[in-house]
Design a protein around this motif. Structure first.
Motif, PDB file in Angstrom:
ATOM      1  N   GLU A 127       0.828  -1.210   0.000  1.00 40.59           N
ATOM      2  CA  GLU A 127       0.000   0.000   0.000  1.00 40.59           C
ATOM      3  C   GLU A 127       0.859   1.255   0.000  1.00 40.59           C
ATOM      4  OE1 GLU A 127      -2.542   2.194   3.454  1.00 40.59           O
ATOM      5  OE2 GLU A 127      -3.032   0.082   3.112  1.00 40.59           O
ATOM      6  N   GLU A 128       1.993   1.180   0.696  1.00 40.98           N
ATOM      7  CA  GLU A 128       2.893   2.333   0.779  1.00 40.98           C
ATOM      8  C   GLU A 128       3.784   2.462  -0.446  1.00 40.98           C
ATOM      9  OE1 GLU A 128       3.425   2.382   5.663  1.00 40.98           O
ATOM     10  OE2 GLU A 128       4.705   1.113   4.432  1.00 40.98           O
ATOM     11  N   GLY A 129       3.657   1.501  -1.359  1.00 42.73           N
ATOM     12  CA  GLY A 129       4.428   1.573  -2.594  1.00 42.73           C
ATOM     13  C   GLY A 129       5.839   1.050  -2.469  1.00 42.73           C
ATOM     14  N   GLY A 130       6.135   0.361  -1.365  1.00 36.89           N
ATOM     15  CA  GLY A 130       7.488  -0.151  -1.170  1.00 36.89           C
ATOM     16  C   GLY A 130       7.656  -1.537  -1.747  1.00 36.89           C
ATOM     17  N   ARG A 131       8.883  -1.947  -1.930  1.00 34.32           N
ATOM     18  CA  ARG A 131       9.176  -3.294  -2.434  1.00 34.32           C
ATOM     19  C   ARG A 131       9.970  -4.107  -1.422  1.00 34.32           C
ATOM     20  NH1 ARG A 131      12.047  -2.761  -8.145  1.00 34.32           N
ATOM     21  NH2 ARG A 131      13.137  -1.074  -7.127  1.00 34.32           N
ATOM     22  N   GLU A 132      10.520  -3.441  -0.418  1.00 38.42           N
ATOM     23  CA  GLU A 132      11.505  -4.115   0.413  1.00 38.42           C
ATOM     24  C   GLU A 132      10.889  -4.862   1.588  1.00 38.42           C
ATOM     25  OE1 GLU A 132      15.795  -3.265   2.579  1.00 38.42           O
ATOM     26  OE2 GLU A 132      14.851  -1.728   1.377  1.00 38.42           O
ATOM     27  N   VAL A 133      10.742  -6.155   1.413  1.00 39.14           N
ATOM     28  CA  VAL A 133      10.382  -7.064   2.487  1.00 39.14           C
ATOM     29  C   VAL A 133      11.586  -7.975   2.660  1.00 39.14           C
ATOM     30  CG1 VAL A 133       8.785  -8.829   3.296  1.00 39.14           C
ATOM     31  CG2 VAL A 133       7.966  -7.006   1.787  1.00 39.14           C
ATOM     32  N   LYS A 134      12.083  -8.109   3.873  1.00 41.81           N
ATOM     33  CA  LYS A 134      13.274  -8.942   4.091  1.00 41.81           C
ATOM     34  C   LYS A 134      13.029 -10.350   3.546  1.00 41.81           C
ATOM     35  CE  LYS A 134      15.106  -6.590   8.192  1.00 41.81           C
ATOM     36  NZ  LYS A 134      16.341  -6.144   7.559  1.00 41.81           N
ATOM     37  N   GLY A 135      14.069 -10.916   2.941  1.00 45.05           N
ATOM     38  CA  GLY A 135      13.950 -12.243   2.366  1.00 45.05           C
ATOM     39  C   GLY A 135      13.515 -13.278   3.385  1.00 45.05           C
ATOM     40  N   ALA A 136      14.073 -13.197   4.590  1.00 45.80           N
ATOM     41  CA  ALA A 136      13.714 -14.163   5.635  1.00 45.80           C
ATOM     42  C   ALA A 136      12.249 -14.026   6.009  1.00 45.80           C
ATOM     43  CB  ALA A 136      14.596 -13.951   6.869  1.00 45.80           C
ATOM     44  N   TYR A 137      11.750 -12.783   6.074  1.00 45.16           N
ATOM     45  CA  TYR A 137      10.358 -12.560   6.458  1.00 45.16           C
ATOM     46  C   TYR A 137       9.401 -13.182   5.457  1.00 45.16           C
ATOM     47  CZ  TYR A 137      11.888  -9.084   9.948  1.00 45.16           C
ATOM     48  OH  TYR A 137      12.461  -8.448  11.002  1.00 45.16           O
ATOM     49  N   GLN A 144      10.002 -15.605   3.450  1.00 42.93           N
ATOM     50  CA  GLN A 144      10.120 -17.067   3.550  1.00 42.93           C
ATOM     51  C   GLN A 144       9.315 -17.581   4.738  1.00 42.93           C
ATOM     52  OE1 GLN A 144      14.157 -18.682   3.522  1.00 42.93           O
ATOM     53  NE2 GLN A 144      13.502 -20.377   4.806  1.00 42.93           N
ATOM     54  N   TYR A 145       9.403 -16.886   5.896  1.00 41.02           N
ATOM     55  CA  TYR A 145       8.658 -17.307   7.081  1.00 41.02           C
ATOM     56  C   TYR A 145       7.156 -17.198   6.842  1.00 41.02           C
ATOM     57  CZ  TYR A 145      13.193 -16.802   9.422  1.00 41.02           C
ATOM     58  OH  TYR A 145      14.514 -16.902   9.780  1.00 41.02           O
ATOM     59  N   PHE A 146       6.747 -16.104   6.177  1.00 40.67           N
ATOM     60  CA  PHE A 146       5.328 -15.944   5.859  1.00 40.67           C
ATOM     61  C   PHE A 146       4.835 -17.118   5.036  1.00 40.67           C
ATOM     62  CE2 PHE A 146       2.580 -14.637   2.260  1.00 40.67           C
ATOM     63  CZ  PHE A 146       1.382 -14.547   2.950  1.00 40.67           C
ATOM     64  N   PHE A 147       5.598 -17.500   4.019  1.00 37.58           N
ATOM     65  CA  PHE A 147       5.157 -18.594   3.164  1.00 37.58           C
ATOM     66  C   PHE A 147       5.146 -19.912   3.931  1.00 37.58           C
ATOM     67  CE2 PHE A 147       5.730 -21.852  -0.166  1.00 37.58           C
ATOM     68  CZ  PHE A 147       4.560 -21.603  -0.868  1.00 37.58           C
ATOM     69  N   SER A 148       6.073 -20.070   4.874  1.00 34.69           N
ATOM     70  CA  SER A 148       6.085 -21.307   5.667  1.00 34.69           C
ATOM     71  C   SER A 148       4.821 -21.407   6.518  1.00 34.69           C
ATOM     72  CB  SER A 148       7.329 -21.358   6.562  1.00 34.69           C
ATOM     73  OG  SER A 148       7.237 -20.439   7.636  1.00 34.69           O
ATOM     74  N   VAL A 149       4.343 -20.263   7.030  1.00 36.23           N
ATOM     75  CA  VAL A 149       3.095 -20.259   7.812  1.00 36.23           C
ATOM     76  C   VAL A 149       1.911 -20.575   6.900  1.00 36.23           C
ATOM     77  CG1 VAL A 149       1.536 -18.835   9.201  1.00 36.23           C
ATOM     78  CG2 VAL A 149       4.001 -18.672   9.552  1.00 36.23           C
ATOM     79  N   SER A 150       1.900 -19.987   5.705  1.00 35.94           N
ATOM     80  CA  SER A 150       0.850 -20.289   4.738  1.00 35.94           C
ATOM     81  C   SER A 150       0.840 -21.786   4.422  1.00 35.94           C
ATOM     82  CB  SER A 150       1.070 -19.474   3.448  1.00 35.94           C
ATOM     83  OG  SER A 150       0.069 -19.754   2.489  1.00 35.94           O
ATOM     84  N   HIS A 151       2.020 -22.368   4.297  1.00 38.49           N
ATOM     85  CA  HIS A 151       2.124 -23.803   4.019  1.00 38.49           C
ATOM     86  C   HIS A 151       1.556 -24.629   5.167  1.00 38.49           C
ATOM     87  CE1 HIS A 151       4.707 -27.619   3.486  1.00 38.49           C
ATOM     88  NE2 HIS A 151       3.722 -27.658   2.595  1.00 38.49           N
ATOM     89  N   GLU A 152       1.812 -24.197   6.404  1.00 37.62           N
ATOM     90  CA  GLU A 152       1.260 -24.917   7.559  1.00 37.62           C
ATOM     91  C   GLU A 152      -0.263 -24.889   7.532  1.00 37.62           C
ATOM     92  OE1 GLU A 152       2.806 -26.792   9.717  1.00 37.62           O
ATOM     93  OE2 GLU A 152       4.748 -26.356   8.802  1.00 37.62           O
TER      94      GLU A 152
END
Length: 479
Positions: free
Chosen positions: A190-200, A202-210
């Protein structure tokens, strides 16, 4: 507290010089270069006998020193004093505070009750950073790390809760963590940014996978979209490496995002979520239900195309409905694929050209050619795919690495492994952002070649053994 004040008295005169050596914090924050006037102005306490600037700077100095010496109990007191009396004096309070609380939570000597208290303190620190964000950012020079957006704070909060909430908070669930990560990612977008830490990411997707593993029918569609979004975030961040003129900085970006991208792709591949029959069964009724919903149709086409289902009736239906509502290059590509299925080759070329005509620049045409090539690869139309990959590079030379990687995929599918390896090498040398993917594909090809060679040797040895046995049998049968 007497011990703290005595320490403050010894350090007050040296507060500013002491801070200089800690200007760059371990986590990349640069918030300790604030001047005395800011410290004085940030003070909201009630100790009139003390010089506000020296009082605040002394506590910040103690905050850093107790952090360095890992005196978490003492640091906790410093953090609480600053939260109460000078909450906008330094970003270090919000960068170091959660780390300190995390160490207290992990301690074996801390009671369960206190662990819960520390977790609540940790979460409220993030909330306070959001509250004072404008003032904290004002104390960090433009372009320096330490400035944060709301999205940055929200996703960091999610990550800390993900790590430290388990076994501490009775309300800890994957659904709660998922919602927290999602809120941070959505705010950054929403803020127009692109920078999400790579680890974050990855962790988000791991939670989605769970969550997908818990209910792989109900959550499948969301998991598919989370995969595409997570992959897209990593790929967009990898594009920043191209924009970097400094080779070291570019490599740091690749190191941060290439490995999470590889993990995300591996987890998704192993999840079985992209099962062709199940995707068709899931999307067929939903596309019909949403045949007037352009946003849903585009999302469905995207998921189906990215999971090698762009040669299915449900994909063609989504493309037809979408193209009738609002033609786009994506729907035009879908119509081209449908025309090919119907044997209407001229119509196929017309739609592909229409997709290119919708672009407003050569860069965009290059990307569209890449999309067309992907569709052709999925349809096993490899000659056409190679043609459009060359056209993509002609439109936009920066696509050379990506095009070479896709050519490597084509040659691998054709069993032309030497050509595939050559294209992997070209991709890796042409574009640092795809070097990781190219190297992984090259390794798979080499492993396959090694296995094939081993199998060939084993087969030759077996054939030789059988021939020898037959020769012996022939010899003795004649005696």
């Amino acid at each position: 507290m007497i011990k703290k004040l005595a320490f403050y008295g010894a350090m007050a005169a040296f507060a500013l010089p002491a801070f200089a050596q800690y200007e760059k914090l371990d986590d990349g924050q640069t918030d300790l270069t604030v001047d005395e006037n800011r410290w004085a102005a940030s003070y909201i306490g009630s100790e009139p006998s003390q010089d506000p600037a020296k009082l605040v700077s002394g506590y910040i100095t103690m905050l850093q020193m107790t952090y360095n010496s890992q005196q978490w109990g003492d640091m906790y007191e410093n953090v609480n004093w600053l939260r109460k009396n000078a909450p906008i004096a330094t970003v270090a309070l919000y960068a170091r505070g959660p780390q300190m609380l995390g160490n207290l939570i992990k301690s074996d000597t801390v009671s369960a009750e206190n662990k819960k208290k520390y977790l609540n303190d940790m979460m409220s620190l993030f909330d306070e950073r959001l509250k004072y964000l404008k003032y904290l950012n004002a104390g960090v020079p433009e372009g320096k790390k330490g400035r944060a957006t709301e999205g940055d704070v929200l996703i960091s909060k999610a990550n800390y809760y993900h790590i430290y909430g388990y076994g501490v908070d009775a309300d800890y669930t994957y659904n709660k963590i998922y919602d927290m990560y999602k809120a941070g990612i959505n705010k950054i977008k929403e803020e127009g940014g692109r920078e999400v830490k790579g680890a974050y990411i990855q962790y988000f997707f791991s939670v989605s996978h769970e969550l997908y593993k818990v209910d792989n029918e109900f959550f499948r569609e969301q998991f598919l979209n989370d995969y595409l979004e997570s992959k897209e975030v990593c790929e967009k961040m990898l594009q920043l490496a191209k924009e970097e003129t400094d080779e070291y900085t570019a490599q740091k970006i690749v190191d941060e995002y290439d490995k999470p991208l590889a993990v995300i792709e591996q987890v998704f591949a192993q999840s079985g979520a992209a099962n062709r029959e199940q995707l068709i069964a899931m999307y067929t009724p939903k596309v019909e239900e949403n045949k007037n919903n352009i946003a849903y149709l585009r999302s469905a086409m995207n998921v189906l195309a990215n999971n090698e289902c762009d040669d299915t009736d449900v994909y063609y239906a989504a493309a037809r409905y979408a193209h009738a509502i609002e033609p786009t290059y994506e729907s035009a590509i879908g119509m081209a694929q449908y025309s090919k299925k119907e044997g209407k080759m001229q119509a196929m070329l017309t739609y592909y050209n229409a997709a290119l005509d919708m672009a407003t620049s050569d860069n965009a045409r290059g990307r569209i050619c890449m999309n067309i090539a992907t569709s052709l690869i999925n349809g096993k139309q490899y000659t056409g795919a190679l043609v459009y990959l060359d056209r993509a590079v002609n439109y936009n030379a920066e696509l050379k690495g990506n095009a070479a990687l896709k050519k490597a995929v084509v040659y691998t599918s054709l069993g032309q492994y030497d050509k595939a390896l050559a294209q992997c090498n070209e991709a890796s040398s042409a574009d640092i952002t795809v070097s990781g993917s190219a190297n992984r594909l090259a390794q798979k090809i080499r492993d396959h070649q090694a296995n094939a060679a081993a199998n060939a040797r084993a087969r030759a040895a077996y054939d030789a053994y059988i021939a020898k046995q037959k020769a012996e049998e022939d010899f003795w049968s004649k005696k």
